[in-house]
Design an enzyme around this catalytic site. Structure first.
Site, PDB file in Angstrom:
ATOM      1  N   ARG A 239       0.753  -1.258   0.010  1.00 34.59           N
ATOM      2  CA  ARG A 239       0.033  -0.058  -0.002  1.00 34.59           C
ATOM      3  C   ARG A 239       1.022   1.303  -0.009  1.00 34.59           C
ATOM      4  O   ARG A 239       1.926   1.222   0.751  1.00 34.59           O
ATOM      5  CB  ARG A 239      -0.836   0.104   1.119  1.00 34.59           C
ATOM      6  CG  ARG A 239      -2.239  -0.962   1.090  1.00 34.59           C
ATOM      7  CD  ARG A 239      -3.131  -0.514  -0.105  1.00 34.59           C
ATOM      8  NE  ARG A 239      -4.224  -1.436   0.065  1.00 34.59           N
ATOM      9  CZ  ARG A 239      -4.253  -2.521  -0.895  1.00 34.59           C
ATOM     10  NH1 ARG A 239      -3.287  -2.672  -1.817  1.00 34.59           N
ATOM     11  NH2 ARG A 239      -5.321  -3.343  -1.091  1.00 34.59           N
ATOM     12  N   GLU A 268      -3.575   7.816  -5.440  1.00 33.93           N
ATOM     13  CA  GLU A 268      -3.813   7.273  -6.728  1.00 33.93           C
ATOM     14  C   GLU A 268      -5.018   7.440  -7.369  1.00 33.93           C
ATOM     15  O   GLU A 268      -6.042   7.857  -6.827  1.00 33.93           O
ATOM     16  CB  GLU A 268      -3.642   5.621  -6.350  1.00 33.93           C
ATOM     17  CG  GLU A 268      -2.424   5.079  -6.138  1.00 33.93           C
ATOM     18  CD  GLU A 268      -2.518   3.411  -5.862  1.00 33.93           C
ATOM     19  OE1 GLU A 268      -3.520   2.622  -6.281  1.00 33.93           O
ATOM     20  OE2 GLU A 268      -1.577   2.888  -5.407  1.00 33.93           O
ATOM     21  N   HIS A 287      -0.221   0.110 -10.082  1.00 32.06           N
ATOM     22  CA  HIS A 287      -1.206  -0.574  -9.008  1.00 32.06           C
ATOM     23  C   HIS A 287      -1.864  -1.989 -10.087  1.00 32.06           C
ATOM     24  O   HIS A 287      -2.842  -2.069  -9.807  1.00 32.06           O
ATOM     25  CB  HIS A 287      -2.171   0.079  -8.486  1.00 32.06           C
ATOM     26  CG  HIS A 287      -2.485  -0.578  -7.210  1.00 32.06           C
ATOM     27  ND1 HIS A 287      -3.187   0.343  -6.148  1.00 32.06           N
ATOM     28  CD2 HIS A 287      -2.593  -1.827  -6.663  1.00 32.06           C
ATOM     29  CE1 HIS A 287      -3.512  -0.599  -4.890  1.00 32.06           C
ATOM     30  NE2 HIS A 287      -3.200  -1.886  -5.492  1.00 32.06           N
TER      31      HIS A 287
END
Length: 320
Positions: A239, A268, A287
């Site tokens: 994370r 993000e 991601h």
């Protein structure tokens, strides 16, 4: 009798949607690249018996308090820091996630990112695309070896263990730090426990696999990077919030560490103007840790199974 209403917050597999439609009334936000607007999410949650959510959806007290029919939130991810789990308990809403099915896929990506960063693959690709390859020289785009180096894994959950297993195939020395020591895994994989400080000082590669909690938020900061080798490479596929990105930028600029491979960021999505993207020492990905067709489909199917179980009065497959 009116069917329970399921709201899906991002476009997913048609087959999974059809399966849900056999049992429930289903509505889906049809966009793949755009987050469902907050006002729309609140309106749909107000009507929904179940929500199939993504990490980008904030399931908080505001939403839960005005969703009288909501029984289950099935998060299509292992992590669930986008969900106020305590608020969900207060409102008697079951929260589920999708563990295990993405373990190997995320471990594959983590090791690929480690290799790409160590051997400077994105720079090498651009070297040819930018028509810079004119000759050969001994240290041209020279990277770092992986074999016989020390890999330090912070957070030895299922994905961390899968990364360790891959590292043994490269003859790496693997050490780990975890909230609790895992002696059975040590025996099985030949890894060794280390304190956090020992891991930082000894590792050639530091891979962060820890979940985002109050204890881990911002744990990789200026002081942490200074305790690492100046030749060390930092990898994060957990994370973004576990890293102080300003401190990481300064650590790379000042040479406190050598390079970083990042699949996750604090806020993000990031843009091309993000400071870390300006550094050649950074390999950045959007991601995509679990992003294989097979795994993402399995995650969708598991989230749907959790919804069906709860709405049918049964226990979910993977409750949080």
């Amino acid at each position: 009798m009116t069917k329970p209403f399921v709201y899906i917050t991002r476009k997913i597999s048609d087959d999974v949607v059809k399966d849900l439609e056999e049992h429930f009334e289903v509505e889906m936000w049809e966009q793949e690249e755009e987050v469902v607007p907050r006002d729309l999410l609140l309106r749909k949650a107000n009507q929904a018996d179940a929500i199939l959510s993504m990490l980008t959806d904030q399931i908080d007290e505001e939403l839960l308090s005005q969703s009288p029919n909501l029984k289950v939130v099935a998060n299509m991810a292992v992590g669930y820091d986008n969900i106020d789990v305590n608020a969900a308990k207060r409102h008697q809403v079951v929260v589920t996630n999708t563990p295990d099915v993405l373990t190997d896929t995320t471990a594959d990506l983590t090791f690929a990112l480690l290799m790409a960063t160590a051997r400077r693959l994105p720079e090498a690709i651009d070297y040819i695309k930018d028509d810079l390859w004119k000759t050969w020289s001994p240290y041209m785009l020279a990277g770092s070896d992986l074999h016989h180096k020390t890999l330090g894994i912070v957070g030895l959950g299922s994905i961390g263990q899968a990364v360790a297993k891959r590292a043994t195939g490269f003859d790496m020395n693997v050490i780990y730090h975890n909230r609790s020591r895992k002696e059975d895994v040590e025996r099985q994989l030949g890894v060794q426990y280390a304190s956090f400080d020992e891991l930082l000082q000894q590792s050639d590669y530091v891979v962060c696999m820890t979940p985002l909690t109050e204890e881990t938020e911002g744990m990789f900061d200026q002081e942490t990077f200074r305790r690492m080798k100046d030749t060390a490479i930092f990898i994060n596929t957990s994370r973004g919030g576990v890293v102080n990105e300003d401190d990481l930028y300064q650590a790379l600029k000042q040479g406190d560490i050598k390079a970083a491979g990042l699949d996750v960021f604090q806020d993000e999505p990031i843009g091309a103007d993000h400071p870390l993207i300006s550094l050649n020492e950074v390999v950045a990905l959007p991601h995509i840790g679990s992003s294989s067709i097979e795994t993402r489909t399995e995650m969708m199917e598991l989230a749907a199974r959790n919804i069906k179980k709860v709405l049918n009065g049964e226990s979910p497959v993977t409750p949080v």
